[in-house]
Design an enzyme around this catalytic site. Sequence first.
Site: not given
Length: 284
Positions: A20-21, A24, A26, A153, A176
């Site tokens: 996820g780079a 955001g 990442g 989270s 989530y």
Amino acid sequence: MYQHRAAPGGLRGKTVLLTGATQGMGFRLAFLLAARGATLLLHGRDQQRLAAAAGAIRTQAPEASVRTYRADLADLEQVSTLADTVLSVEPRLDALVNNAAVGGGIDPTVRQTSRQGHELRFAVNHLAPYVLTRRLLPLLVASAPSRVVNVASAGQAPIRFDDVMLERDYDGVQAYCRSKLALLMATFDLAADSVPHEFTVNALHPAHLMDTSMVRQSGFAPAATLDEGARPTLRLIADPELDNTTGRYFDRYDDQLAHPQAYDAHARARLAALTTNLTAPFLA
């Protein structure tokens, strides 16, 4: 309480795979890693965005070594292929950061599924990092001492084993939160089964409601910057004071307790059995 400071020490000679780079937290974390000399293995699901992210990092840190890997984590076959590619190409792996995630969704009433038919958030936020980590363990051990960092989270909800895939009364935010608790439970299991001097595995809540598209799409107002989330994550990757710390959950910089279900041996065993069954074809 841990006092805020930049993670000490450089990362020159260290290789970090970051999922996820391309956006955001990442993306921001990738810049911090490059600035400390790490060799970056950037993961994303869109090749153009991967190329743009790599280009931006090279512009800011011209000496940085950056390689890109594309895979859709909603397809465990692609996760398995990603691991195979890394294993065949990369000589070492000093840190794996499982950062990519799917949030509550624009419309949390709409239930989505993965390529294998699993509830999407459970698949991307739990099953995918489980497969990727387990497949890459030989390289992590060969590069010892290495680290696995799972971005979890503070939003955690207990898993209902009579409806793990949320086929009834669906809510994306609940999905989530359950997936992130599953990730935490897997973190604790892996730490318990591993030898600390080979690798450590920890999880963290990087910051509350960072300014990301995932947060905004879920209908929440951002309350923290990307940098506020990236720096505690960088600490788990780079801080030598954490060389022997494993199986812990951090809320930003502070060692905290996760949801009580994460410490329930029966629940952990049930989740582990289910996860093993769902991922077995991709771990062979």
